[in-house]
Scaffold this active site. Structure first.
Site, PDB file in Angstrom:
ATOM      1  N   GLY A 225       1.030  -0.899   0.251  1.00  0.00           N
ATOM      2  CA  GLY A 225       0.261  -0.225   0.060  1.00  0.00           C
ATOM      3  C   GLY A 225       0.752   0.537  -0.068  1.00  0.00           C
ATOM      4  O   GLY A 225       2.042   1.742  -0.681  1.00  0.00           O
ATOM      5  N   GLY A 251       5.147   3.831 -10.259  1.00  0.00           N
ATOM      6  CA  GLY A 251       4.888   5.000  -8.868  1.00  0.00           C
ATOM      7  C   GLY A 251       4.780   6.460  -9.326  1.00  0.00           C
ATOM      8  O   GLY A 251       4.363   7.340  -8.407  1.00  0.00           O
ATOM      9  N   ASP A 252       5.827   6.202 -10.828  1.00  0.00           N
ATOM     10  CA  ASP A 252       5.277   7.639 -11.532  1.00  0.00           C
ATOM     11  C   ASP A 252       3.975   8.088 -11.759  1.00  0.00           C
ATOM     12  O   ASP A 252       3.912   9.305 -11.509  1.00  0.00           O
ATOM     13  CB  ASP A 252       6.143   8.019 -12.845  1.00  0.00           C
ATOM     14  CG  ASP A 252       7.781   7.238 -12.377  1.00  0.00           C
ATOM     15  OD1 ASP A 252       8.436   7.854 -11.505  1.00  0.00           O
ATOM     16  OD2 ASP A 252       7.692   6.862 -13.504  1.00  0.00           O
TER      17      ASP A 252
END
Length: 317
Positions: A225, A251-252
């Protein structure tokens, strides 16, 4: 406006195969070519979701020309700084079971004139009240003085600074007291110099970073998470991905989703965290470094954890 700065962009080539056999000869599907680099990915994700964004990036050589063409095809607004060096080309090998192998080139060095030109592009692109995102790896031999020049240019704009990098560059950027830092577990562990084995370790490490003048720390934890630690306290969220096709750029997209919502309404941090989780989860289901559009986002797969077990061991690497 959200302005991204990518000092080490890349031409990303993704090859899909059934299974990687070292030393063997394998046939691939048709390659996917995408303009890459963490900040570029943030801008691509924002643009496809109709959030105004400008990418600042140095480009050179044939790969740089290919990236300009791809950015134009995607309708990406970019301030390109021409450089003499050749833009790197990265290769992602995606197997049918979801295993991803990445081969990343180091990229070209930036000279003094290149750094000055990038600083000028930053001040031209961003203004007071905008968000300015420094994201991605540093080019080879990028000095602390060069990074300081760029951070000084960022400060001159009056924009809100967000940072998503690693190693010595992350340490240097924290000294600039950004409003937001987005490390993953490994990057946060390296930043504080301690292992992070459970959520309470993550929260404690984030608070140590905040004590250095960072307003908010947004930690992406993969299948564990995400955690947001800021002036209002601690928020923990989670997402469900049934099958991760490629986590490259997830992640970007996570950061892009957060800023897309937070830049509109800073008071609603829970909504911003859920937006981040939805964008990151959607990106993981797509091939290569593709970014999710509005039709890819599934908010039923994300939620806030109201009473998180902070002592629960983390399983994601």
């Amino acid at each position: 406006m959200i302005v991204t700065v990518t000092l080490n962009p890349s031409l990303d080539r993704t090859l899909e195969i059934d299974s990687l056999e070292p030393g063997g000869v394998m046939r691939t599907g048709a390659p996917r070519l995408e303009a890459g680099g963490k900040g570029v990915n943030v801008t691509r994700a924002l643009a496809v979701n109709h959030v105004p964004s400008v990418a600042v990036l140095p480009l050179g050589g044939g790969e740089g020309a290919d990236m300009i063409r791809l950015l134009e095809l995607d309708g990406i607004v970019a301030r390109v700084v021409p450089i003499a060096g050749r833009t790197r080309s990265n290769i992602t090998i995606a197997e049918a079971d979801g295993t991803v192998t990445k081969l990343n080139e180091p990229g070209p060095e930036l000279g003094i004139d290149d750094v000055a030109a990038i600083a000028a592009a930053i001040t031209a692109a961003a203004g007071a009240g905008d968000w300015l995102v420094f994201s991605g790896s540093m080019p080879p031999h990028c000095t602390e003085a060069a990074l300081a020049t760029l951070l000084d240019a960022a400060a001159e704009t009056g924009a809100h600074l967000a940072v998503d990098t690693s190693g010595p560059a992350l340490h240097s950027c924290v000294k600039a007291r950004p409003r937001l830092v987005k490390p993953n577990r490994e990057e946060l562990s390296e930043l504080v110099g301690e292992p992070l084995d459970c959520l309470s370790d993550v929260v404690s490490a984030a608070e140590r970073v905040r004590a250095q003048g960072v307003e908010r720390v947004l930690v992406s934890l993969g299948s564990d998470g995400a955690v947001l630690v800021g002036p209002s306290g601690v928020l923990v969220g989670e997402s469900r991905v049934d099958f991760a096709r490629s986590t490259v750029g997830a992640g970007d997209c996570f950061l892009a989703g957060f800023l897309a919502r937070f830049s509109r309404d800073e008071a609603d941090e829970p909504a911003a965290l859920l937006e981040a989780l939805a964008w990151g989860a959607a990106a993981a289901t797509l091939p290569g470094s593709a970014v999710p559009g509005p039709d890819d986002l599934d908010y039923t797969n994300v939620q806030l954890v109201r009473q998180p077990d902070l002592d629960r061991p983390l399983v994601a690497g």
